[in-house]
Enzyme design. Structure first.
Site, PDB file in Angstrom:
ATOM      1  CG  ASN A 106      -2.169  -0.856   0.990  1.00  0.00           C
ATOM      2  OD1 ASN A 106      -2.895  -0.678   0.011  1.00  0.00           O
ATOM      3  ND2 ASN A 106      -2.407  -1.787   1.892  1.00  0.00           N
ATOM      4  CG  HIS A 124       7.860   1.536   3.850  1.00  0.00           C
ATOM      5  ND1 HIS A 124       7.440   0.375   3.252  1.00  0.00           N
ATOM      6  CD2 HIS A 124       7.269   1.567   5.065  1.00  0.00           C
ATOM      7  CE1 HIS A 124       6.621  -0.269   4.059  1.00  0.00           C
ATOM      8  NE2 HIS A 124       6.514   0.427   5.176  1.00  0.00           N
TER       9      HIS A 124
END
Length: 269
Positions: free
Chosen positions: A191, A221
Site C-alpha cells: 500500500n 520504506h
C-alpha cells in the site's frame, strides 16, 4: 458541531483508529460504530468504545455517518467504496493499493462527484506525499523507485510468492517490477508503494522492489524520486503492529491525524 464516523474493520488498524477517535478526538467526532468480517467481530470493540456493533456493512452505511473509515482490505474498497459515497458519507481508506486499478479509481471518482462527497487518502505508513504531488505537477520527467524491506513473517503467504517459503537466514529480493504489478502479487504489503505512486508518476511508472530481510524488526520504506530540478529521498522505518506483522501502527495514526486536520481551522497540506 461534532461529525459522526464509522469504521469498517476491527483488526489491529481499525481497533487503533476506533479507540483513538473515542478517546483523543471525542470533542470533534462521535464514533457511531463498527462493522467487521462477521457480525460478532465488532461486539467487544464497540462495547469498549461506547459505540454500536453493526451486523453488516449495509447497516453501517445506512446509519449515515459523515465519514466512513476503511481498515479491512482492498476487497472492501472494491465492494463497498462507491456504496459508501452514494450513501452520503465521505470515505477514508487505508487500502490505497486497490486504487492502482484504474477502473476502480474512476468509479470512486465518479461516485464521489455525483454524490458531492470526497475520498480521502491518508499517508499511511509513510510521509512526503505532498512533495511527490508537487514534483509530479512540475513536468513529465519524474522518475520514482520504492524499496520495501520487511521480515519474512510480514511477507509469508503473499500470492506473489506462489506458495514458496522465505529464507530465515538470507536476504532475498522477492519482487522487482511496477507498483501496478506489485499490488497484485503482494496486496497486503505494498500500500505504501501504491500510495507513493499515485501521488507521483503513477503505478505503471513507479518501480518497486520488495526485499525479505531475516531478523529485520522494523518495516523500512525508501522512496527515491527525481525530476529535472528536484531529487528526494524519503525513508520511513516503523515497527510492525504486534498483532499484524504486515501492517504498521503508524498507518492507523495517519488516519487519526487526517481526522484531526479535517476538524481543525488550520490545516497542513
Amino acid at each position: 458541531m461534532k461529525k459522526t464516523l464509522a469504521v469498517i474493520g476491527c483488526g489491529a488498524l481499525g481497533s487503533a483508529i476506533a479507540r483513538a477517535v473515542a478517546k483523543e478526538l471525542k470533542e470533534s467526532y462521535t464514533l457511531l460504530g463498527l462493522a467487521g468480517a462477521d457480525p460478532e467481530e465488532p461486539a467487544a470493540l464497540a462495547a469498549e468504545t461506547g459505540s454500536r456493533a453493526f451486523a453488516t456493512v449495509e447497516e453501517l452505511i445506512g446509519a449515515g455517518p459523515d465519514y466512513v473509515v476503511e481498515a479491512a482490505g482492498g476487497d472492501v474498497v472494491r465492494r463497498w467504496g462507491a456504496e459508501v459515497l452514494r450513501g452520503g458519507s465521505d470515505f477514508i481508506l487505508l487500502s490505497i493499493g486497490a486504487l492502482a486499478e484504474r477502473p476502480l479509481w474512476e468509479a470512486l471518482s465518479q461516485a464521489a462527484g455525483a454524490a458531492g462527497r470526497k475520498v480521502y487518502l491518508p499517508s499511511g505508513a509513510i510521509g512526503g506525499l505532498d512533495v511527490l504531488r508537487a514534483m509530479r505537477l512540475m513536468g513529465d520527467g519524474m522518475e520514482m523507485r520504492v524499496v520495501n524491506c520487511k521480515s519474512p513473517d510480514g511477507l509469508e503467504g503473499a500470492p506473489g510468492l506462489g506458495g514458496r517459503g522465505l529464507s530465515r537466514s538470507e536476504e532475498e529480493l522477492i519482487f522487482s517490477g511496477s507498483a501496478l504489478e506489485a499490488i497484485h502479487g503482494f496486496p497486503k504489503n505494498v500500500n505504501v508503494a501504491v500510495a507513493a505512486s499515485l501521488a507521483g508518476p503513477g503505478p505503471e511508472r513507479t518501480q518497486v522492489e520488495i526485499r525479505s530481510v531475516p531478523g529485520l524488526r522494523d518495516n523500512t520504506h525508501c522512496i527515491y524520486a527525481s525530476n529535472d530540478t528536484v531529487r528526494v529521498t524519503l525513508e520511513t522505518v516503523s515497527s510492525p503492529d504486534p498483532k499484524n506483522p504486515r501492517s504498521s501502527t503508524l498507518a492507523a495514526w495517519s488516519v487519526v491525524a487526517l481526522l484531526q486536520g479535517l476538524a481543525s481551522p488550520i490545516q497542513f497540506f
